[in-house]
Every structure is written in C-alpha cells, then in structure tokens.
Design a protein around this motif. Sequence first.
Motif, PDB file in Angstrom:
ATOM      1  N   TYR A  50       0.817  -1.213   0.000  1.00 35.45           N
ATOM      2  CA  TYR A  50       0.000   0.000   0.000  1.00 35.45           C
ATOM      3  C   TYR A  50       0.849   1.260   0.000  1.00 35.45           C
ATOM      4  CZ  TYR A  50      -3.980  -2.948   0.902  1.00 35.45           C
ATOM      5  OH  TYR A  50      -4.936  -3.904   0.799  1.00 35.45           O
ATOM      6  N   ASN A  51       2.077   1.144  -0.437  1.00 32.61           N
ATOM      7  CA  ASN A  51       2.974   2.286  -0.489  1.00 32.61           C
ATOM      8  C   ASN A  51       3.111   2.939   0.891  1.00 32.61           C
ATOM      9  OD1 ASN A  51       4.808   3.890  -1.772  1.00 32.61           O
ATOM     10  ND2 ASN A  51       3.298   5.335  -2.551  1.00 32.61           N
ATOM     11  N   ASP A  52       3.305   2.111   1.922  1.00 31.78           N
ATOM     12  CA  ASP A  52       3.463   2.609   3.287  1.00 31.78           C
ATOM     13  C   ASP A  52       4.674   3.517   3.392  1.00 31.78           C
ATOM     14  OD1 ASP A  52       1.291   1.179   4.143  1.00 31.78           O
ATOM     15  OD2 ASP A  52       2.461  -0.503   4.912  1.00 31.78           O
ATOM     16  N   LYS A  53       4.522   4.618   4.135  1.00 33.77           N
ATOM     17  CA  LYS A  53       5.619   5.540   4.406  1.00 33.77           C
ATOM     18  C   LYS A  53       5.441   6.093   5.812  1.00 33.77           C
ATOM     19  CE  LYS A  53       6.943   7.114  -0.115  1.00 33.77           C
ATOM     20  NZ  LYS A  53       7.302   8.202  -0.950  1.00 33.77           N
ATOM     21  N   GLY A  54       6.559   6.363   6.462  1.00 37.76           N
ATOM     22  CA  GLY A  54       6.512   6.933   7.800  1.00 37.76           C
ATOM     23  C   GLY A  54       6.163   5.894   8.843  1.00 37.76           C
ATOM     24  N   LEU A  55       5.620   6.353   9.969  1.00 33.87           N
ATOM     25  CA  LEU A  55       5.239   5.456  11.052  1.00 33.87           C
ATOM     26  C   LEU A  55       4.123   4.537  10.581  1.00 33.87           C
ATOM     27  CD1 LEU A  55       5.539   4.568  13.982  1.00 33.87           C
ATOM     28  CD2 LEU A  55       3.858   6.303  14.592  1.00 33.87           C
ATOM     29  N   THR A  56       4.327   3.241  10.749  1.00 37.07           N
ATOM     30  CA  THR A  56       3.385   2.245  10.278  1.00 37.07           C
ATOM     31  C   THR A  56       3.044   1.284  11.413  1.00 37.07           C
ATOM     32  OG1 THR A  56       4.356   2.381   8.072  1.00 37.07           O
ATOM     33  CG2 THR A  56       3.037   0.442   8.540  1.00 37.07           C
ATOM     34  N   VAL A  57       1.756   0.988  11.565  1.00 38.76           N
ATOM     35  CA  VAL A  57       1.293   0.042  12.577  1.00 38.76           C
ATOM     36  C   VAL A  57       0.348  -0.945  11.901  1.00 38.76           C
ATOM     37  CG1 VAL A  57       0.042  -0.229  14.742  1.00 38.76           C
ATOM     38  CG2 VAL A  57       1.482   1.776  14.400  1.00 38.76           C
ATOM     39  N   LYS A  58       0.635  -2.231  12.045  1.00 38.73           N
ATOM     40  CA  LYS A  58      -0.184  -3.292  11.450  1.00 38.73           C
ATOM     41  C   LYS A  58      -0.554  -4.292  12.541  1.00 38.73           C
ATOM     42  CE  LYS A  58       0.489  -1.506   7.447  1.00 38.73           C
ATOM     43  NZ  LYS A  58      -0.559  -0.841   6.725  1.00 38.73           N
ATOM     44  N   GLN A  59      -1.807  -4.794  12.512  1.00 39.90           N
ATOM     45  CA  GLN A  59      -2.238  -5.751  13.523  1.00 39.90           C
ATOM     46  C   GLN A  59      -2.630  -7.081  12.918  1.00 39.90           C
ATOM     47  OE1 GLN A  59      -5.041  -3.735  16.305  1.00 39.90           O
ATOM     48  NE2 GLN A  59      -3.403  -4.304  17.713  1.00 39.90           N
ATOM     49  N   ILE A  60      -2.368  -8.126  13.691  1.00 37.01           N
ATOM     50  CA  ILE A  60      -2.725  -9.495  13.374  1.00 37.01           C
ATOM     51  C   ILE A  60      -3.436 -10.020  14.620  1.00 37.01           C
ATOM     52  CG2 ILE A  60      -1.798 -11.785  12.847  1.00 37.01           C
ATOM     53  CD1 ILE A  60       0.487  -8.984  12.297  1.00 37.01           C
ATOM     54  N   PHE A  61      -4.440 -10.888  14.457  1.00 37.47           N
ATOM     55  CA  PHE A  61      -5.203 -11.359  15.601  1.00 37.47           C
ATOM     56  C   PHE A  61      -5.248 -12.882  15.635  1.00 37.47           C
ATOM     57  CE2 PHE A  61      -6.836  -7.263  14.258  1.00 37.47           C
ATOM     58  CZ  PHE A  61      -6.756  -6.533  15.442  1.00 37.47           C
ATOM     59  N   LEU A  62      -4.794 -13.469  16.739  1.00 37.17           N
ATOM     60  CA  LEU A  62      -4.887 -14.911  16.980  1.00 37.17           C
ATOM     61  C   LEU A  62      -6.282 -15.179  17.537  1.00 37.17           C
ATOM     62  CD1 LEU A  62      -3.431 -17.669  17.146  1.00 37.17           C
ATOM     63  CD2 LEU A  62      -2.763 -17.036  19.469  1.00 37.17           C
ATOM     64  N   VAL A  63      -7.042 -16.070  16.873  1.00 36.19           N
ATOM     65  CA  VAL A  63      -8.429 -16.335  17.253  1.00 36.19           C
ATOM     66  C   VAL A  63      -8.504 -17.683  17.964  1.00 36.19           C
ATOM     67  CG1 VAL A  63     -10.802 -16.561  16.424  1.00 36.19           C
ATOM     68  CG2 VAL A  63      -9.209 -15.029  15.238  1.00 36.19           C
ATOM     69  N   THR A  64      -9.066 -17.668  19.201  1.00 34.57           N
ATOM     70  CA  THR A  64      -9.146 -18.872  20.024  1.00 34.57           C
ATOM     71  C   THR A  64     -10.570 -19.050  20.556  1.00 34.57           C
ATOM     72  OG1 THR A  64      -8.607 -17.734  22.083  1.00 34.57           O
ATOM     73  CG2 THR A  64      -6.757 -18.512  20.759  1.00 34.57           C
TER      74      THR A  64
END
Length: 139
Positions: free
Chosen positions: A105-119
């Motif tokens: 996505y043409n990320d630039k600068g501060l980047t935060v990405k989340q992933i979720f473990l489902v239980t």
Amino acid sequence: MSKKYLYIIIGILVLVIIGFATHEKTVTLIMKNKENGTTVDFGTLKKKNILSKNYTFKYINDMHDTLNVYGVLDGCDCTASKVKEGIYFRNDTISVETDYNPNKYNDKGLTVKQIFLVTNKPVSKFDTIYPLTLKGIVE
C-alpha cells in the motif's frame, strides 16, 4: 601475492560472513499472559532494499488446560499470517508466522499493522482474540 593482501582478503570475507549471519530475517517472541497483546518494533525499513519482513510470534498457552486455535486474522492485505489450527494443551507453544509487505500500500513513515490470533477461550482483554502488532518506520 604477499601475506598482507591475503590477510586483508580473509578479514573482508570474515566481516561479510558475520554480516550475513547476524542479518535479522525473523524475530521470535515468546508471549505469556500479556493483557494488551504484543507489539514488535521492526525499526526502520527501506522499501527499495526489502520486499517483505518476516516475523514469528510465539504464544505459550499457560492459562488453559486446552485451547482451541481457530486461525489468525490479518488487519490488512499487506500482512500474510498463518498458524497451525487445532487444540493446544497447557504449556504448548503456538507459532504465528507473519510476512509484512511494505510495498503493498505504499506505506511511508510510522506504520502500525495488527494481526489477531483467534481462540475459543479468553486470552486477552479482547476476549478470545490475541492482538499482535507490528510497528516501525517505512522509508
């Protein structure tokens, strides 16, 4: 060729080998009973030098006798994560492999990405999901 040049060449080769051996490809984290999930700071990524960054999050089930893992949800298309679905017993380690593509996505600068473990049982304040976060600066 004199010994001096031979020693210089050997020294350069040793430095190159050490550089490749210590280059960070994967980060493995052990997570135990953290209420807010886990955040990894991947530092600074230069997009022109890297296509993707790989991480392995590891969660140790020390809260439940059995824990069903149904899968992992990615917060966006720029992360591709996988986990072995199934039943994990107490003290079993659950590995979540994540591949982050900063060019998606043409990320630039501060980047935060989340992933979720489902239980099936509460593992965090988010109930049955365990948030895993990647953050850093993309140049």
